[in-house]
Write an enzyme that holds these catalytic residues in place. Structure first.
Site, mmCIF file in Angstrom:
data_model
loop_
_atom_site.group_PDB
_atom_site.id
_atom_site.type_symbol
_atom_site.label_atom_id
_atom_site.label_comp_id
_atom_site.label_asym_id
_atom_site.label_seq_id
_atom_site.Cartn_x
_atom_site.Cartn_y
_atom_site.Cartn_z
ATOM 1 C CB THR A 59 26.810 59.906 41.467
ATOM 2 O OG1 THR A 59 25.638 59.532 41.189
ATOM 3 C CG2 THR A 59 27.194 60.889 40.109
ATOM 4 N N GLY A 60 27.650 56.809 42.755
ATOM 5 C CA GLY A 60 27.384 56.001 43.905
ATOM 6 C C GLY A 60 28.759 55.640 44.721
ATOM 7 C CD GLN A 62 30.897 49.202 46.977
ATOM 8 O OE1 GLN A 62 32.299 49.355 46.468
ATOM 9 N NE2 GLN A 62 30.606 48.804 48.137
ATOM 10 C CE LYS A 85 22.271 62.168 42.425
ATOM 11 N NZ LYS A 85 23.289 61.661 43.196
ATOM 12 C CD GLU A 139 28.020 36.566 45.548
ATOM 13 O OE1 GLU A 139 28.084 35.545 45.479
ATOM 14 O OE2 GLU A 139 28.607 37.555 45.802
ATOM 15 C CE1 TYR A 202 40.507 39.171 40.989
ATOM 16 C CE2 TYR A 202 39.809 38.768 43.162
ATOM 17 C CZ TYR A 202 39.413 39.371 41.895
ATOM 18 O OH TYR A 202 38.388 40.177 41.716
ATOM 19 C CD GLU A 252 33.352 27.883 39.886
ATOM 20 O OE1 GLU A 252 34.294 28.274 40.751
ATOM 21 O OE2 GLU A 252 32.417 28.157 40.202
ATOM 22 C CG HIS A 295 31.381 30.924 42.584
ATOM 23 N ND1 HIS A 295 32.260 30.370 41.964
ATOM 24 C CD2 HIS A 295 31.705 32.134 43.329
ATOM 25 C CE1 HIS A 295 33.554 31.201 42.195
ATOM 26 N NE2 HIS A 295 33.119 32.207 42.929
#
Length: 688
Positions: A59-60, A62, A85, A139, A202, A252, A295
């Site tokens: 329900t947040g 984000q 909830k 993160e 991406y 990486e 990172h």
């Protein structure tokens, strides 16, 4: 019949149709008893249209925004969990615990959409409820919280973790997204991707979409020090996935996952008569040694290979290497054709699936759960580290002859703490002769580990006092490591020439600042940070959530300023410019969601270096909107007073509008969508 979609309904994993699979091939597993440990959960990564998904933190704000997008795209979200909830949200059930959700909703997977300080508890709750796939996108989850989670994961065979600090996992064919990937970039197809970097993945996805190949499954390994799913795990899934005709690996600097992948690729090509083509990229070839490059996991421990060495390892194993992910589409088409695969049929199949499954309408993208400030480690001065050792009864010396290296840090392969030991401290010797000795996060280093370390240090024949000193040093470093939430504790040691005692020198300690920033822990320790000895521009950038690293300080030909969104893409931009004959003056990561204001601040940082003759803005608009970035560039021109040419390369969400804004600005700006063309222009301007 797809390999992972026909397991019996009540398998060892208690999986339902969505994970499926028939008799799992032994090569999917890394242990001698494949159905007894964490490795046996690798098949849980094969999500699809029938995968039943719940969100924790449902329900947040984000989670709500993300769920709306994912449901509209086709993801089978069946409800969610918010502690305390119960009811409905978005027309779906809300339950107070994951256990209740498992009983009533029977999910196959859960997405963790809670803030970093609560994420570890949410992951643990999902493990206890035996959810098959757990995806953690946040993160800045404290490293030691994640180590504790992995100590739990290694004792079970029901739950698989993706992340943390990961964009998630997405099946374009099955329209199943668990994460925050930019949906307009994806199209159903036949190339599998496993990646450390979100932005580089991406770029890879976009290149494949434009080439008409599309994607089967994209797994975000994530950029943290310890990942729940690594590159080899992804490769094992793709080997047996009938929907995957080609494989792409995005790595990486930091860790050994790429070299482990190279070993896997070499064996795969030996045992397979017609292996699927594999292409790869490794970011960070020009990363600054000793720096965390955006990172949290983008740093190399003592003895670990550089990004260039990883590149060569993958190439020697048979992977086709590229210097920028925009090239993957053409490269993969060529590899498939040379391997005898019908590229036209693959493209037609992808196009057919796209018509059936994919909406071309642009969906509004929102921000991820990333913190406004970038992650970094606290590094103590040698004198401060010596004081900390003294508090635990170990004195340090100024220097010592015939010294050895001993480090307590993280084994990313075993997902646990480890000792790194080398019988020499010469740089080449450390690389060739260092060895890792993993141990339990719960139990600490055992006597057998201490004995093995002592032997590798070639001190098993040393005087008894010195041997006892090695064990005491290991135990002390482990105590500090666990109590203070360290990332790496490094020391030199030697036998004293004047006695049988052990001498300890050159301590270098680093600690996880996410423990402070996310959870408010270790305040006293982090109060020791002395910013006066750090680069003031790096400190200034950090306040605005930007990672800025000045490169090649004494090299005047390093004259290209870079401004990039995403750590992986920022590293790769520096690397790719070098292949075009240019040299970057800096690494700059605006963060996963750049804004007009962060773009303006980034320009100020880049232009503070007098060497800069041209600025290269390289933005892939996933979560970031390209038109907003274009407006930020123009704002910077007006308010910062830019006197050098700026090349802007925009791809992704709203790219056409962003390019139009740049082209019609009337300013000294050059707009491109193709990376190669943009890079060539940047280098040409830098040489004037």
């Amino acid at each position: 019949m797809q390999l992972l979609q026909h397991l019996p309904r009540r398998s060892h994993f208690q999986l339902r149709n969505s994970f499926g699979g028939y008799q799992i091939p032994p090569a999917l597993f890394s242990s001698a008893s494949p159905l007894q440990d964490y490795a046996s959960t690798i098949p849980n990564l094969k999500i699809g249209k029938d995968t039943r998904v719940i969100f924790q933190g449902f329900t947040g704000r984000q989670a709500t925004s993300n769920a709306k997008q994912s449901i509209e795209w086709g993801t089978n979200i069946v409800g969610g969990v918010t502690p305390g909830k119960e009811g409905e949200h978005l027309g779906l059930p809300v339950l107070p615990s994951v256990r209740k959700a498992m009983e009533q909703l029977k999910p196959d997977a859960t997405g963790i959409y809670v803030a970093a300080q609560y994420a570890a508890s949410a992951i643990e709750e999902a493990i206890e409820a035996e959810v098959g796939l757990i995806v953690a996108v946040a993160e800045h989850i404290p490293l030691h919280d994640i180590l504790r989670i992995h100590s739990i994961l290694q004792t079970q065979s029901k739950s698989r973790l993706v992340g943390a600090n990961s964009p998630g996992i997405i099946s374009a064919i099955g329209r199943c997204r668990i994460g925050f990937q930019p949906l307009p970039t994806f199209s159903p197809g036949h190339v599998g991707i496993v990646a450390k970097s979100g932005t580089l993945s991406y770029e890879t996805v976009a290149s494949l979409t434009r080439a008409g190949l599309g994607q089967s499954l994209c797994i975000g390994m994530g950029g943290d020090v310890v990942a729940g799913t690594n590159l080899v795990d992804g490769l094992k899934v793709f080997e047996y996935d009938d929907d995957t005709e080609g494989i792409i690996l995005v790595g990486e600097v930091g860790g050994t996952a790429e070299e482990e992948a190279a070993d896997w690729i070499r064996e795969y090509k030996k045992r397979t008569s017609n292996p699927k083509p594999i292409a790869a990229v490794v970011g960070g070839v020009y990363a600054k040694p000793g720096k965390v490059m955006g990172h949290a996991g983008a740093w190399a421990a003592p003895g670990e290979s550089t990004a260039l060495e990883k590149h060569k390892a993958l190439e020697n194993a048979g992977a086709t290497m590229v210097d920028h992910p925009a090239k993957f589409g053409k490269v993969m088409k060529d590899l498939m054709a040379r391997g005898g695969r019908d590229v036209n049929a693959i493209q037609k199949s992808a196009a057919s699936q796209k018509r059936g499954y994919h909406t071309a309408r642009r969906l509004h993208q929102t921000s991820s759960l990333q913190s406004p400030s970038q992650r970094r480690s606290l590094h103590l001065q040698s004198s401060q580290a010596s004081s900390l050792l003294k508090e635990h009864g170990i004195a340090t010396s100024a220097s010592a002859e015939d010294s050895r290296l001993l480090v307590v840090t993280i084994s990313r392969t075993s997902r646990s703490p480890c000792v790194i030991a080398s019988p020499t401290t010469s740089p080449s010797g450390i690389h060739e002769r260092s060895k890792k000795f993993p141990f339990s996060f719960v139990d600490g280093p055992s006597p057998s580990v201490c004995q093995a370390v002592t032997a590798h240090l070639q001190m098993d024949a040393a005087p008894p006092a010195a041997r006892a000193g090695v064990t005491k040093l290991i135990d002390t470093l482990w105590t500090i490591f666990k109590e203070k939430e360290a990332v790496s504790l490094s020391t030199y040691l030697a036998v004293s020439p004047n006695s049988d005692a052990l001498e300890v020198t050159n301590p270098e300690f680093s600690f996880d600042d996410a423990a402070l920033r996310s959870c408010g822990r270790q305040k006293d320790l982090h109060a020791l940070r002395d910013t006066s000895i750090e680069d003031p521009k790096e400190v200034e950038a950090e306040k605005d959530g930007i990672v800025y690293v000045k490169l090649d300080n004494s090299n005047e030909s390093a004259n290209i300023g870079t401004l990039v969104n995403g750590a992986g893409l920022a590293m790769n931009t520096v690397d790719a410019l070098a292949t075009h004959g240019g040299q970057a003056a800096n690494f700059l990561d605006t963060g996963g969601k750049a804004t007009s204001e962060t773009v303006k601040k980034s320009f100020e940082l880049v232009l503070s270096d007098p060497r800069v003759k041209v600025v290269f803005v390289n933005i892939f608009g996933g979560l970031t909107l390209c038109d907003m970035i274009a407006e930020g560039v123009i704002l910077a021109f007006k308010e910062v007073g830019i006197k050098v040419p700026v090349v802007v390369r925009l791809r992704g969400t709203n790219e056409e509008l962003g390019q139009k804004i740049i082209a019609e600005s009337g300013l000294d700006l050059f707009a491109f969508d193709d990376f190669e063309e943009a890079a060539e222009k940047v280098v040409a301007l830098a040489r004037k």
